[in-house]
Structures are given as structure tokens and as C-alpha cells.
Design an enzyme around this catalytic site. Structure first.
Site, PDB file in Angstrom:
ATOM      1  N   THR A 161       0.875  -1.194   0.000  1.00  0.00           N
ATOM      2  CA  THR A 161       0.000   0.000   0.000  1.00  0.00           C
ATOM      3  C   THR A 161       0.906   1.236   0.000  1.00  0.00           C
ATOM      4  O   THR A 161       1.333   1.684  -1.043  1.00  0.00           O
ATOM      5  CB  THR A 161      -0.971   0.012   1.203  1.00  0.00           C
ATOM      6  OG1 THR A 161      -0.238  -0.115   2.406  1.00  0.00           O
ATOM      7  CG2 THR A 161      -1.987  -1.094   1.087  1.00  0.00           C
ATOM      8  N   LYS A 191       3.928  -6.893   4.022  1.00  0.00           N
ATOM      9  CA  LYS A 191       3.711  -5.503   3.629  1.00  0.00           C
ATOM     10  C   LYS A 191       3.501  -4.701   4.908  1.00  0.00           C
ATOM     11  O   LYS A 191       3.129  -5.231   5.948  1.00  0.00           O
ATOM     12  CB  LYS A 191       2.510  -5.342   2.704  1.00  0.00           C
ATOM     13  CG  LYS A 191       1.223  -5.749   3.318  1.00  0.00           C
ATOM     14  CD  LYS A 191       0.116  -4.715   3.385  1.00  0.00           C
ATOM     15  CE  LYS A 191       0.537  -3.300   3.502  1.00  0.00           C
ATOM     16  NZ  LYS A 191      -0.565  -2.459   4.063  1.00  0.00           N
ATOM     17  N   THR A 220      -1.632  -1.164   8.026  1.00  0.00           N
ATOM     18  CA  THR A 220      -1.816  -2.598   8.209  1.00  0.00           C
ATOM     19  C   THR A 220      -0.538  -3.371   7.924  1.00  0.00           C
ATOM     20  O   THR A 220       0.156  -3.113   6.973  1.00  0.00           O
ATOM     21  CB  THR A 220      -2.911  -3.165   7.289  1.00  0.00           C
ATOM     22  OG1 THR A 220      -4.149  -2.598   7.677  1.00  0.00           O
ATOM     23  CG2 THR A 220      -3.025  -4.675   7.424  1.00  0.00           C
ATOM     24  N   GLU A 232       6.489   5.121   7.140  1.00  0.00           N
ATOM     25  CA  GLU A 232       5.990   6.238   6.348  1.00  0.00           C
ATOM     26  C   GLU A 232       6.785   7.503   6.642  1.00  0.00           C
ATOM     27  O   GLU A 232       6.718   8.053   7.744  1.00  0.00           O
ATOM     28  CB  GLU A 232       4.507   6.434   6.623  1.00  0.00           C
ATOM     29  CG  GLU A 232       3.703   5.270   6.053  1.00  0.00           C
ATOM     30  CD  GLU A 232       2.288   5.204   6.557  1.00  0.00           C
ATOM     31  OE1 GLU A 232       1.496   4.486   5.953  1.00  0.00           O
ATOM     32  OE2 GLU A 232       1.987   5.876   7.547  1.00  0.00           O
ATOM     33  N   ASN A 292      -0.202  10.805   5.497  1.00  0.00           N
ATOM     34  CA  ASN A 292      -1.400  10.490   6.259  1.00  0.00           C
ATOM     35  C   ASN A 292      -2.489  11.543   6.197  1.00  0.00           C
ATOM     36  O   ASN A 292      -3.637  11.267   6.521  1.00  0.00           O
ATOM     37  CB  ASN A 292      -1.033  10.203   7.708  1.00  0.00           C
ATOM     38  CG  ASN A 292      -0.423   8.830   7.823  1.00  0.00           C
ATOM     39  OD1 ASN A 292      -1.128   7.846   7.696  1.00  0.00           O
ATOM     40  ND2 ASN A 292       0.886   8.785   8.003  1.00  0.00           N
ATOM     41  N   THR A 336      -7.531  10.395  -0.426  1.00  0.00           N
ATOM     42  CA  THR A 336      -7.801  11.126  -1.668  1.00  0.00           C
ATOM     43  C   THR A 336      -6.725  10.887  -2.717  1.00  0.00           C
ATOM     44  O   THR A 336      -5.814  10.108  -2.517  1.00  0.00           O
ATOM     45  CB  THR A 336      -7.912  12.625  -1.370  1.00  0.00           C
ATOM     46  OG1 THR A 336      -6.800  13.001  -0.561  1.00  0.00           O
ATOM     47  CG2 THR A 336      -9.180  12.906  -0.618  1.00  0.00           C
TER      48      THR A 336
END
Lengths: 392, 392
Positions: A146, A173, A184, A263, A387, A392
Site C-alpha cells: 500500500t 507488507k 496494516t 511512512e 497520512n 484522496t
């Protein structure tokens, strides 16, 4: 004595396992978003799932099956199938019912946005593209990504002293040690070791504690977190301690890869806590440190602000004393049992350590022998960016 | 019946209280960094302090005094006097010993960087600038600011039905509901109400739970967090319930001001949790929501991602069911007990709410009557900026 030989074939490393990834049109631009793992004989399964009370439909579906053997796991990204109620479970049943008859007792696993029904027609059409004779672990590992910036696989041939061997391979992942609630964490492990179901569940439960559960997994447990271990026993070979060590090596590697791919993260930090009252208290300190916004932002700023480390230790709720605490950045000790010797030279040395992409922060509480190691990363602008507009 | 009349004189609102702020050269450019609160008669004191095991020297000094009355509080910013051991406490004693003899049993309170000895000479020189006849509450409120972008004061004259009255005034600092571990929350309240020490401690302990402790105070409890209530009883007037309500109004206002001034924050969000098993579980949900990085970044992105709200409720560890949960953004219900009716129109309505600078996210768990309200804010780039280079 045993030997771990690294293999490059991920979840297809163990005998009889097949995998591939295809595009079902969930991700834009034809990127792969659907994967399968298939074994040509039935497997026993060990698993650990999220403790989130809003566990996603695939987890409800899996748990409702009770004890079972399977040879097929279907995985999709972009949609978590969470908060979708009984309709979400029916969607899974309907999708799985369209698979070829080679798939026995198939199960599903999902990751992505929460609270939206899965695009059933797209997934059914996507599954029709599967070719069960393919061994394309790289495609599968890419399809389940993702916000990950790279795919994550690891596999070993485990060679025992008597010349026999078995294989273990895995893909995972997650760029979400910072916030597994969204990103996740999924991990699928395949093996041809002749391990029994009860024993592999026991080993998995133990190994997950010092690997994925040490990777800065905070309270924000995802609705979809899944670790699934499939064993088809084809090698006929098994030795408990060796199997456990190989599994630990694979899961620790993947857990650290997730943190490294955090991230917006630029640093992988190991929190080495020692001298606590017991291991449970050491774990509490290590996790509080790896989850602290203050510590994470100081790491990002490469600011050797050891006061934040001390304050976070104090806030973690465990037994701790200012005059017994020792703090180091790699081998640079910045605070020792009440001694304030953090002068400019020391600060410069500590700042040098913090410039590295990977280093260790050690906290010795000086009380007893409790210890734990956790893995975390920094938090920078990029995290906010990812985040603030994920949907979107 | 009683009436609260708002006053503009902060901690100097109650009869006999004086305060001012001066520059001792700790902040650059001659900004105020040292304040005092003085009462011309002795006060009884109620207080609540951080639970951090690395409590700062001023807190150790205060607690070591045992039961006492005082009329003088000295406050400095820029240096927290934390992790400074017994030397830090001796520094306080030395500084306080240089105060004029009007200061009886003086105490000190500090906020700023952790792990550096206070600049004793500067503070002693600064204290010499104090003029105890001054009533400059605004100067005092400014002197205690750190990363705050505005000063925080509130005061009331409390008029009872029989025409008698007493006053309560307060000042606070803290832009740190996001991370009280660094920014530290300090609040000083003065009153001329004729309240007894034991009663005001009891009331303070109760009121702090639904005010400062509801303001997104997460695990990262500061080494310096302090709420201090000084009562000189000069009005001779007191009524328990009225005093408590006035104190609650002041503390809630200041707690919400802190959240509104959250580091880099652009939104003040009220989390209204109802229908939980009990109030304790409701509080757990409300605080998990207000502390969640996922929720905070979604707020910043003005993304009505209700799935993150649901996931965070599920992760909070309380009893919760997907099919009983209801989620609203102000009066826009986005998820109701399993019904997925979040279409484009609904999304647009919810997005409108999120554009506001202040709104309410309501979660009804649909189980029993437990409820709690917490206050939080968003997390954006500015937070990272402030915290990545706080020390430098």
C-alpha cells in the site's frame, strides 16, 4: 549445528508453493493489487491476528471456519474490507466461490481503506487472471503493497547436520510500524517443514513477540493485521529449535524492513533497554520510547536531546530513578546515573551518531536484569503528508 | 443561584495578590522569562503534579517541604530544572534564599529544556528586578510561555445570592496537549475564597480529571506538569459547589486554550464519547482518539476518514461492536450501527464540518451509559518543525 542459506524466491521457496500478483484495477495505472499463494497439497495453518475489536471481514471469515486445512490464500490491497459488517463476509464467500476447484477451503486477506465494500466484480474478474502454475513471488509481494516504498521478502533453506533440509519463505507488507492502524501489517510465510499445527502455532505466538510486536506497534492496532504461516510438510524434515530460529530470523528481518520503510521515515533506531525490574517493564520502556512523538521528532531533527529520552522513560510508568539511569547513543554515553556531563564535545559526538541511518539508543535502568529490544523510526514532514491525504 | 462575572486581571483578580514578569536573559531579545505571584498574606496551597518518575527539581523541592503555607511562587521558562539531581534542588534553595524577606516559604516552578542546570546567577539577578507592589498579570502570563503562541489567563468574580462574593483568577502555559512531555503544562490559580486546604485539594483533584487531564494528555507526561491553587481567604466568602463550578469553568477554558494553541495545531476537536460500558471505558476511547496520530493527521488533511475513527475505537481496548457503533461529525452522522451510508453527499457534508476550526466528533458505543468528553487537535507539518529543532 545447522546452516541458513538465503534464497531469492520468497513465498515460492518451499517445495510445492506457487504465487503471483495481477492487476484487478483497484490501484490506478494497472499496478498489481491482487495476489495468491497456492500449494499443490493441503497445508496446516498457524496465524496471529489483530486484537482490534473492529477486526476486518477477512479475519471474521477466517476465524468462523474453525480448524481447517487450506492450500489457497487470496490477498488484495486498496480495500481493507473492514467495518463492512456481515455483507463484507458474504462478499468474501462470493469471491472465493468463483475460484477454480484446485483451491480448497480458500481464505482471503485484505489491506487498504476502511469502511467501503470491496469491488466484488473487479476482484472476481481479477481472480480469473490467476495462473496457479506461476511462481512469481516478486509479483505477489508487489501486489500487496500500500504505502510501502519497497516490497519485503525473505527466504531460507535450512540445512540440518544430517544433510536433510527444509525451506521457509515469506513476504510482508507494511510501512506502518508508526501507525499500523492504517497501513496494516500483513505477513505470509510458507514452509515445507514437517511441523505440526499446534507446534507451529506455539512457535509463531512466541516469535511474533520479539519481532513484529517489537516493531513500534503502538495502541493503534490495525483492523487487518495478519501473520499467516502455511506448512505443507513436503520436505518431511523438521527440528523444533532450528525451525524456530529460522522463523525468528525471517520475521525479525521483515519487521525491521517495515520500520525502515516507515511512512516518511529516514532512520531505523534500535531501543535497547536493560536493567529494568523485569522483561515486561523493559518492554514497556522500549515501546514507549519507540512510539513517542517527542523522541521521533528529535530523531528526525538529529537533535541529541537525551532529556526527552529520560522524560519518556519516566513517563512510561515503570520503576525508574534519575540517579540510576544511564543513556547512550551507540557507544556515546550522554547521561550516567545522575552525572550531567553533556558538554559541547559530547553533544557533537552524539549528534554524529544521530546522523546515521541506523543506530542504537540504549537505556540502562540500573535496577535489575529485565531487558527488551524494540525497533522504531523517526517522524518527519513526509509522514504528515502521507497520512493527511491517504484517502484522496 | 450565583453569577460568574468575568475579570481581566488574571492571577491578580483575587484580593491581595500581586504578579509580574521580567526578563532575566534566559530568552533571547529581552523577552520576559521570569514571573512571580505574591500574596500580602499567607496562603494555603493545593496542587497536582506530574506522575513522571523523573519529576523535576522544583517538584521534588515542593514535595520535600511537606505541609506548609506560602505567599510566593517564582516561575521561570527556558529551563525545566529536570534530570539535574540534588544539585538542581540546591540551586532552587540558593535562588529562593536571595528573595526579599516578604517572601515566606517561597516555592519555584520551571519549564523548558531538560537536563541542563539552571543559570543560577541570571535567575538571582532577575529576581532582584521583582517589584512586589506590581499587579501585572499579563507580564507574568507572558513570562511563563515557551512554545505557546498566545498567553492564557481567565478570572471570575463569583457573586453569591446573598450579595457576597469571592474571586478566582488563573494563568497557564502549554502548547503541549499533543506532547506535554516537552512543552510542559503549568497552571497557577489564586483565590481569596475562604476555602480550607483539604477541601480545595479534594476539589482540585476532581476538577483536573475533566479539564487538563481530558486535554489530550497522553502517556508522555512531562517532568514538570504543575497545577497550583493558592488561597489567602481574604474575602471570607465560600460556598463549595459554586467554588467548584467556577474553578471548573476556569480550568476547562484554560485546558481548551492549550489544545487550541497546540503546537502546529489548526483545529480544536471535542471527542464526545457516549454509550460505553462505563465512564472509565468512555474516557479510554476519548483519549485514544485524541492521541491517535492517524486521527490527528486525518483532521489536518480535513479528510472525513471515519474508518480511522472506528479503527481507533476498536484499538482502544474497550468493549465495542461494529454493529452497535455510531459516529458523527457535528450533526452529520457518517456511520450508524452497521449501516454504510457514507456516499458522496454525506462525504461532502462531513468534509464541510472538518473545515471548521472547532467541531465535535461523537462516538456512541451503544452498550450502556458510560460517557466522557476529551479535547484534541490536529497534527501538521508545523508540529514536526517545532519539535525537530526545539533545542537549537
Amino acid at each position: 549445528m545447522y546452516k541458513l542459506v538465503e534464497l531469492q524466491s520468497g513465498v515460492c521457496s518451499a517445495d510445492g508453493f506457487y504465487a503471483d500478483g495481477v492487476s484487478a484495477g483497484l490501484k490506478p495505472n494497472g499496478a498489481k493489487d491482487m495476489a495468491f499463494i497456492y500449494s499443490d497439497t493441503l497445508c496446516e495453518v498457524a496465524s496471529t491476528f489483530t486484537t482490534n475489536k473492529m477486526a476486518a471481514a477477512p479475519i471474521k471469515h477466517f476465524k468462523a471456519k474453525g480448524a481447517f486445512e487450506t492450500n489457497f490464500v487470496l490477498i488484495n490491497s486498496k480495500n481493507a474490507n473492514a467495518m463492512t459488517g456481515s455483507a463484507g463476509v458474504r462478499d468474501i464467500e462470493e469471491i472465493l466461490s468463483t475460484l477454480p476447484s484446485d483451491a480448497i477451503n480458500p481464505v482471503m486477506s485484505s489491506t487498504g481503506v476502511i469502511g467501503v465494500r470491496v469491488p466484488k466484480e473487479k476482484l472476481i474478474a481479477g481472480a480469473k487472471l490467476f495462473d496457479l502454475t506461476q511462481q512469481q513471488p516478486q509479483n505477489a509481494a508487489e501486489a500487496i503493497m500500500t504505502t510501502d516504498s519497497f516490497s519485503k521478502q525473505k527466504a531460507y533453506r535450512v540445512e540440518l547436520e544430517d544433510g536433510s533440509s527444509f525451506n521457509i519463505g515469506a513476504m510482508a507488507k507494511g510501512a506502518g510500524m508508526i501507525n499500523p492502524a492504517m497501513a496494516t501489517m500483513l505477513c505470509f510465510i510458507t514452509t515445507d517443514a514437517a511441523v505440526t499445527k499446534s507446534e507451529m502455532q506455539e512457535i509463531l505466538d512466541e516469535v511474533v513477540q520479539t519481532t513484529f510486536n517489537a516493531a513500534s506497534v503502538d495502541g493503534d492496532t490495525s483492523t487487518n493485521d495478519t501473520v499467516m504461516l502455511l506448512a505443507n510438510k513436503k520436505s518431511g524434515v523438521y527440528e523444533r529449535e532450528v525451525f524456530k530460529e529460522a522463523l525468528h530470523a525471517i520475521m525479525l528481518f521483515l519487521a525491521r524492513e517495515m520500520v525502515r520503510d516507515g511512512e516518511g521515515a529516514t532512520k531505523l533506531v534500535t531501543y535497547n533497554v536493560t536493567g529494568a525490574k523485569d522483561d515486561v517493564e523493559a518492554q514497556k520502556v522500549a515501546k514507549t520510547l519507540s512510539d513517542s512523538l517527542l523522541v521521533k521528532t528529535a530523531l528526525y531533527g538529529e537533535d541529541p536531546n537525551w532529556g526527552r529520552i529520560a522524560s519518556t522513560v519516566g513517563a512510561s510508568g515503570v520503576e525508574a530513578y534519575e540517579e540510576k539511569l544511564t543513556i547512550s547513543f551507540d557507544d556515546v554515553c550522554v547521561y550516567k546515573q545522575g552525572e550531567l556531563y553533556f558538554d559541547e564535545i559530547m553533544e557533537q559526538k552524539a549528534a554524529e551518531v544521530m546522523k546515521k541511518s541506523s543506530f542504537t539508543i540504549s537505556c540502562d535502568l540500573g535496577i535489575a536484569n529485565g531487558k527488551f529490544e524494540a525497533y522504531g523510526c523517526d517522524l518527519g514532514y513526509e509522514y504528515v503528508k502521507i497520512n493527511a491525504d491517504y484517502r484522496t
